[in-house]
Design a protein around this motif. Structure first.
Motif, short mmCIF file in Angstrom:
data_model
loop_
_atom_site.label_atom_id
_atom_site.label_comp_id
_atom_site.label_asym_id
_atom_site.label_seq_id
_atom_site.Cartn_x
_atom_site.Cartn_y
_atom_site.Cartn_z
N ASN A 47 49.26 47.33 43.47
CA ASN A 47 49.26 48.37 42.44
C ASN A 47 47.97 49.19 42.44
O ASN A 47 47.74 49.98 41.53
CB ASN A 47 49.48 47.73 41.07
N LYS A 48 47.15 48.98 43.48
CA LYS A 48 45.92 49.75 43.66
C LYS A 48 45.05 49.74 42.39
O LYS A 48 44.64 50.77 41.86
CB LYS A 48 46.24 51.19 44.07
N ILE A 49 44.80 48.53 41.91
CA ILE A 49 43.90 48.33 40.77
C ILE A 49 42.57 47.82 41.30
O ILE A 49 42.53 46.96 42.18
CB ILE A 49 44.50 47.31 39.78
N ALA A 50 41.49 48.36 40.78
CA ALA A 50 40.16 47.93 41.23
C ALA A 50 39.82 46.57 40.61
O ALA A 50 40.50 46.08 39.71
CB ALA A 50 39.11 48.96 40.84
N ASP A 51 38.77 45.97 41.11
CA ASP A 51 38.26 44.71 40.58
C ASP A 51 36.76 44.85 40.48
O ASP A 51 36.16 45.81 40.99
CB ASP A 51 38.65 43.56 41.52
N GLY A 52 36.12 43.91 39.83
CA GLY A 52 34.68 43.94 39.72
C GLY A 52 34.01 43.15 40.82
O GLY A 52 34.65 42.43 41.58
N GLY A 53 32.69 43.28 40.91
CA GLY A 53 31.91 42.48 41.84
C GLY A 53 32.21 42.74 43.30
O GLY A 53 32.72 43.80 43.68
N VAL A 54 31.90 41.75 44.12
CA VAL A 54 32.09 41.87 45.56
C VAL A 54 33.57 42.04 45.90
O VAL A 54 33.92 42.81 46.81
CB VAL A 54 31.52 40.63 46.27
N THR A 55 34.45 41.37 45.17
CA THR A 55 35.88 41.50 45.43
C THR A 55 36.32 42.95 45.21
O THR A 55 37.14 43.48 45.96
CB THR A 55 36.69 40.56 44.53
N GLY A 56 35.78 43.59 44.18
CA GLY A 56 36.10 44.98 43.92
C GLY A 56 35.66 45.89 45.05
O GLY A 56 36.39 46.82 45.45
N ILE A 57 34.46 45.64 45.59
CA ILE A 57 33.97 46.43 46.72
C ILE A 57 34.87 46.22 47.94
O ILE A 57 35.24 47.17 48.65
CB ILE A 57 32.52 46.04 47.06
N ALA A 58 35.27 44.97 48.17
CA ALA A 58 36.15 44.66 49.30
C ALA A 58 37.50 45.35 49.15
O ALA A 58 38.08 45.82 50.15
CB ALA A 58 36.33 43.15 49.42
N ILE A 59 38.01 45.40 47.93
CA ILE A 59 39.30 46.06 47.69
C ILE A 59 39.19 47.57 47.97
O ILE A 59 40.08 48.17 48.59
CB ILE A 59 39.78 45.80 46.25
N ILE A 60 38.10 48.20 47.53
CA ILE A 60 37.90 49.62 47.79
C ILE A 60 37.81 49.89 49.29
O ILE A 60 38.41 50.84 49.81
CB ILE A 60 36.63 50.13 47.07
N LEU A 61 37.06 49.06 50.01
CA LEU A 61 36.95 49.21 51.46
C LEU A 61 38.31 49.00 52.15
O LEU A 61 38.62 49.64 53.15
CB LEU A 61 35.91 48.22 52.02
N HIS A 62 39.12 48.12 51.57
CA HIS A 62 40.46 47.89 52.10
C HIS A 62 41.31 49.15 51.94
O HIS A 62 42.05 49.55 52.87
CB HIS A 62 41.11 46.71 51.39
N TYR A 63 41.22 49.78 50.75
CA TYR A 63 41.99 50.99 50.51
C TYR A 63 41.54 52.14 51.43
O TYR A 63 42.35 52.95 51.87
CB TYR A 63 41.85 51.43 49.05
N LEU A 64 40.22 52.20 51.69
CA LEU A 64 39.67 53.30 52.49
C LEU A 64 39.90 53.10 53.99
O LEU A 64 40.30 54.04 54.70
CB LEU A 64 38.17 53.45 52.21
N ALA B 220 35.80 53.87 42.28
CA ALA B 220 37.26 53.80 42.43
C ALA B 220 37.94 54.99 41.77
O ALA B 220 38.90 55.55 42.31
CB ALA B 220 37.78 52.49 41.83
N ALA B 221 37.43 55.39 40.60
CA ALA B 221 38.02 56.53 39.89
C ALA B 221 37.82 57.83 40.66
O ALA B 221 38.71 58.69 40.70
CB ALA B 221 37.41 56.64 38.50
N ILE B 222 36.64 57.99 41.29
CA ILE B 222 36.34 59.21 42.03
C ILE B 222 37.12 59.27 43.34
O ILE B 222 37.71 60.30 43.71
CB ILE B 222 34.82 59.32 42.30
N LEU B 223 37.13 58.15 44.08
CA LEU B 223 37.77 58.13 45.39
C LEU B 223 39.29 58.13 45.31
O LEU B 223 39.97 58.68 46.19
CB LEU B 223 37.30 56.91 46.19
#
Length: 277
Positions: A27-44, A158-161
């Protein structure tokens, strides 16, 4: 004891991984911390989250080697390794819902349960917790403020990208997860602490012990304004006993001063055991 902690951390990591793979990522929801960064990099860049989480934590573990206790750090390394493995194993699990709001709510519940298991086992998922400790020692900000700032930056990125809704749902997800973590660690049976200032301490204490089967502590105090000596009763009761103790106090001393507050957890005789703490 070590086996129990390791098992608890592993079970918690698997639960968190299931939440991320079945609800958060689809559902393309962000997360906090390192997991959140990893999720953003996964989407990109479509980088595998399991490997990215582990790699991002390596420099943080190096920083944290001298900052936090080695026992805590070793359990954190195990927690991150377990999460990375669980993310990889559960990578093909089907999406449970395409409703982003439901995903944020139930993702928060499931992740909160998993993280609650990890924290009850005195482990962690490493990540920005270590970074927050580092910056708290070199700046005037607290660990909580730094963690909040890091998560805010991740949500903003996440909101900007991607889209603002991604960050909004992430806030819901994190809020619910935090509440569930507390619930798992503290339980639902919150107790009450009772402080009574009275002229009938012995009679009230005796009634509490006999009718409620609760231990009572008596101690002396003095009023700051009046300078008079005061008798104080202190005890811990369950919620269901609240009306009973009020009745006992009112019957014995209608001029008594009563203060009641929440107690998330009590360890000791008559309550929970020290085993597992």
């Amino acid at each position: 004891m070590i086996l129990k902690r390791v098992l608890g951390i592993f079970i918690g990591a698997v639960i968190v991984a299931l939440s991320i793979n079945s609800l958060i990522i689809p559902n393309k929801i962000a997360d906090g911390g390192v997991t959140g960064i990893a999720i953003i990099l996964h989407y990109l860049f479509n980088w595998p989250i399991s490997i990215t989480v582990f790699l991002l934590n390596i420099p943080l573990f190096i920083i944290g080697w001298k900052l936090v206790g080695r026992s805590f750090l070793l359990y954190s390394i195990f927690g991150v390794s377990a999460l990375s493995l669980a993310l990889d194993i559960t990578g093909n699990i089907p999406c449970l819902t395409n409703d982003a709001l439901l995903a944020a709510i139930f993702g928060g519940v499931i992740s909160g349960i998993g993280m609650g298991f990890i924290f009850r086992s005195r482990g962690s998922l490493g990540g920005t917790d270590i970074l927050a400790v580092f910056f708290s020692r070199t700046t005037s900000f607290s660990v909580g403020q730094i963690l909040l700032g890091i998560d805010a930056v991740i949500f903003l990125i996440a909101a900007i990208l991607f889209r603002p809704e991604m960050a909004m749902y992430a806030v819901i997800y994190m809020f619910i997860a935090t509440k569930v973590i507390d619930l798992v660690q503290e339980g639902m049976n919150h107790l009450k602490s009772v402080i009574v200032i009275t002229e009938q301490p012995q009679a009230i204490a005796q009634d509490i012990m006999e009718k409620l089967d609760r231990g009572v502590t008596l101690f002396k105090a003095s009023g700051a304004y009046s300078g008079e000596d005061k008798d104080v009763i202190y005890c811990i009761i369950s919620r269901t006993q609240l009306s009973q103790i009020k009745e006992i106090i009112h019957r014995r001393d209608q001029k008594a001063f009563l203060a009641i507050s929440e107690v998330p957890e009590v360890v000791g005789e008559g309550f929970s055991s020290w085993k597992g703490h």
